[in-house]
Enzyme design. Structure first.
Site, PDB file in Angstrom:
ATOM      1  N   HIS A   1      46.402  -7.983 -18.717  1.00 50.04           N
ATOM      2  CA  HIS A   1      46.069  -8.045 -20.148  1.00 50.04           C
ATOM      3  C   HIS A   1      46.405  -6.698 -20.786  1.00 50.04           C
ATOM      4  CE1 HIS A   1      43.719  -8.076 -23.839  1.00 50.04           C
ATOM      5  NE2 HIS A   1      43.852  -9.393 -23.791  1.00 50.04           N
TER       6      HIS A   1
ATOM      7  N   SER B   1      45.490 -12.408 -32.361  1.00 53.04           N
ATOM      8  CA  SER B   1      44.859 -12.852 -33.608  1.00 53.04           C
ATOM      9  C   SER B   1      45.117 -14.326 -33.916  1.00 53.04           C
ATOM     10  CB  SER B   1      45.278 -11.948 -34.772  1.00 53.04           C
ATOM     11  OG  SER B   1      44.886 -10.610 -34.509  1.00 53.04           O
TER      12      SER B   1
ATOM     13  N   GLU C   1      51.700 -11.672 -25.527  1.00 53.84           N
ATOM     14  CA  GLU C   1      50.710 -11.101 -26.438  1.00 53.84           C
ATOM     15  C   GLU C   1      51.231  -9.777 -26.990  1.00 53.84           C
ATOM     16  OE1 GLU C   1      46.533 -12.550 -25.676  1.00 53.84           O
ATOM     17  OE2 GLU C   1      46.863 -11.113 -24.081  1.00 53.84           O
TER      18      GLU C   1
ATOM     19  N   ASN D   1      39.363 -15.510 -24.303  1.00 56.06           N
ATOM     20  CA  ASN D   1      39.068 -14.262 -23.590  1.00 56.06           C
ATOM     21  C   ASN D   1      37.895 -13.564 -24.278  1.00 56.06           C
ATOM     22  OD1 ASN D   1      39.070 -11.818 -22.295  1.00 56.06           O
ATOM     23  ND2 ASN D   1      40.993 -11.094 -23.177  1.00 56.06           N
ATOM     24  N   TRP D   2      36.743 -13.592 -23.626  1.00 54.58           N
ATOM     25  CA  TRP D   2      35.535 -13.015 -24.233  1.00 54.58           C
ATOM     26  C   TRP D   2      35.504 -11.501 -24.089  1.00 54.58           C
ATOM     27  CZ3 TRP D   2      31.319 -16.954 -22.091  1.00 54.58           C
ATOM     28  CH2 TRP D   2      31.600 -18.229 -22.606  1.00 54.58           C
ATOM     29  N   LYS D   3      36.420 -10.943 -23.340  1.00 57.23           N
ATOM     30  CA  LYS D   3      36.476  -9.485 -23.119  1.00 57.23           C
ATOM     31  C   LYS D   3      35.096  -8.963 -22.691  1.00 57.23           C
ATOM     32  CE  LYS D   3      40.100  -9.328 -26.564  1.00 57.23           C
ATOM     33  NZ  LYS D   3      41.034  -8.513 -27.278  1.00 57.23           N
TER      34      LYS D   3
ATOM     35  N   GLY E   1      43.661  -8.266 -31.613  1.00 57.54           N
ATOM     36  CA  GLY E   1      42.442  -7.712 -32.212  1.00 57.54           C
ATOM     37  C   GLY E   1      42.681  -6.992 -33.522  1.00 57.54           C
TER      38      GLY E   1
ATOM     39  N   GLY F   1      41.264 -14.200 -28.368  1.00 56.77           N
ATOM     40  CA  GLY F   1      40.227 -13.199 -28.146  1.00 56.77           C
ATOM     41  C   GLY F   1      39.089 -13.382 -29.130  1.00 56.77           C
ATOM     42  N   GLY F   2      39.137 -12.636 -30.226  1.00 53.46           N
ATOM     43  CA  GLY F   2      38.046 -12.622 -31.216  1.00 53.46           C
ATOM     44  C   GLY F   2      37.550 -14.002 -31.622  1.00 53.46           C
TER      45      GLY F   2
ATOM     46  N   GLU G   1      44.917  -4.773 -22.714  1.00 49.72           N
ATOM     47  CA  GLU G   1      43.876  -3.732 -22.676  1.00 49.72           C
ATOM     48  C   GLU G   1      43.799  -3.084 -21.296  1.00 49.72           C
ATOM     49  OE1 GLU G   1      40.983  -6.340 -24.360  1.00 49.72           O
ATOM     50  OE2 GLU G   1      42.110  -6.242 -26.235  1.00 49.72           O
TER      51      GLU G   1
HETATM   52  C1  PEP Z   1      43.339 -11.275 -26.349  1.00 53.81           C
HETATM   53  O1  PEP Z   1      42.358 -10.621 -26.040  1.00 53.81           O
HETATM   54  O2  PEP Z   1      44.068 -11.695 -25.447  1.00 53.81           O
HETATM   55  C2  PEP Z   1      43.598 -11.555 -27.761  1.00 53.81           C
HETATM   56  C3  PEP Z   1      44.673 -12.218 -28.061  1.00 53.81           C
HETATM   57  O3  PEP Z   1      42.699 -11.081 -28.677  1.00 53.81           O
HETATM   58  P1  PEP Z   1      42.647 -11.455 -30.254  1.00 53.81           P
HETATM   59  O4  PEP Z   1      42.763 -12.966 -30.354  1.00 53.81           O
HETATM   60  O5  PEP Z   1      41.320 -10.966 -30.718  1.00 53.81           O
HETATM   61  O6  PEP Z   1      43.800 -10.784 -30.904  1.00 53.81           O
END
Ligand code: PEP
Length: 253
Positions: free
Chosen positions: A97, A215, A169, A9-11, A175, A236-237, A99
């Site tokens: 998601h 993460s 999640e 997920n590049w957000k 994040g 994500g990251g 966010e």
């Molecule tokens: C996400 O955006 O779904 C996510 C899990 O982010 P991160 O891996 O950065 O925690």
């Protein structure tokens, strides 16, 4: 046997050049990883979906939108329909998601409409669920996740739900660098699978893929994937660095 699934997920990151460049590097790097052993998807921002889809068209990597609107067309300024996403080469779409739930304010009811519209429009939704830290501390994880799953899938037949992937999640792990322990992830995934067996049937619950997100990194991917009910990772990251994302795909394959 559930095929492992890794989605990046590049957000709201990348630009017109770096999105295509990253897609190409992931496609090249994943050539050595047999596509039959792992499903891989990337979720670029809306505006780069089409160019990324073109860059990936000769590869086995799928394109996933980060959101969708539930109406099919009309006066909904700024929104994007499932048909539009399908038209430009998307296969998957994230729904709910954390966010979008906690920053944008999406409700279970809205997310349910999005999941239903995605399926009707020929997309495969990834329904994201997970508890806040305060909810975990108050021992409400099970109640929160169960409510999000029940409401998110409300009114959908077992046949439709077979198109869905679930992503567990925990919000406190997204994040933050804090990852759920493999045991915490397994416990939540087991709960979700049992819930789905009760809501639908054992076969569907055994076949549906449940991803962990929060993460996930190259150094913890293997132990998370080693859990019986962890079928993949929503990243994500770490998906913003092609080498890290490829290392996670390798760990999942
Ligand atoms: C996400 O955006 O779904 C996510 C899990 O982010 P991160 O891996 O950065 O925690």
């Amino acid at each position: 046997m559930r095929k492992p699934f890794v989605a990046g997920n590049w957000k709201m990151n990348t630009d017109s050049h770096s999105s295509v460049d990253m897609a190409k590097r992931i496609a090249l790097g994943s050539l050595e990883i047999a596509s039959h052993s792992v499903t891989v998807a990337v979720c670029p921002p809306f505006v780069y979906l089409q160019t990324v889809a073109k860059a990936l068209s000769a590869s086995s990597i799928a394109v996933c939108a980060q959101d969708v609107y539930y109406e099919s067309k009309g006066a909904f300024t700024g929104e994007v329909s499932a048909a539009m996403l399908k038209d430009i080469g998307c296969t998957y779409v994230l729904c709910g998601h954390s966010e979008r739930r906690h920053v944008i304010g999406e409700t279970d009811e809205l997310i349910n409409k999005k999941v239903a519209a995605a399926i009707s429009g020929g997309l495969l939704p990834i329904l994201c669920v997970g508890e806040l830290l305060s909810e975990r501390k108050a021992l409400q994880t099970s109640a929160v996740v169960s409510r999000q799953i029940k409401n998110g899938l409300a009114g959908l037949s077992a046949e439709k739900v077979s198109a869905v992937t679930i992503a567990y999640e925990p919000v406190w792990a997204i994040g933050t660098g804090l990852t759920a322990t493999p045991q915490q992830a397994q416990e939540a995934h087991d709960l979700i699978r049992k819930l789905l067996a009760g809501m639908y049937n054992g076969k569907l619950a055994e076949e549906i893929r449940i991803l962990y997100g929060g993460s996930a990194r190259p150094d913890n991917a293997e132990e998370l994937m080693a859990q019986d009910d962890v079928d993949g990772l929503l990243v994500g990251g770490a998906s913003l660095k092609a080498e890290d994302f490829l290392a996670i795909i390798r760990a999942a394959a």
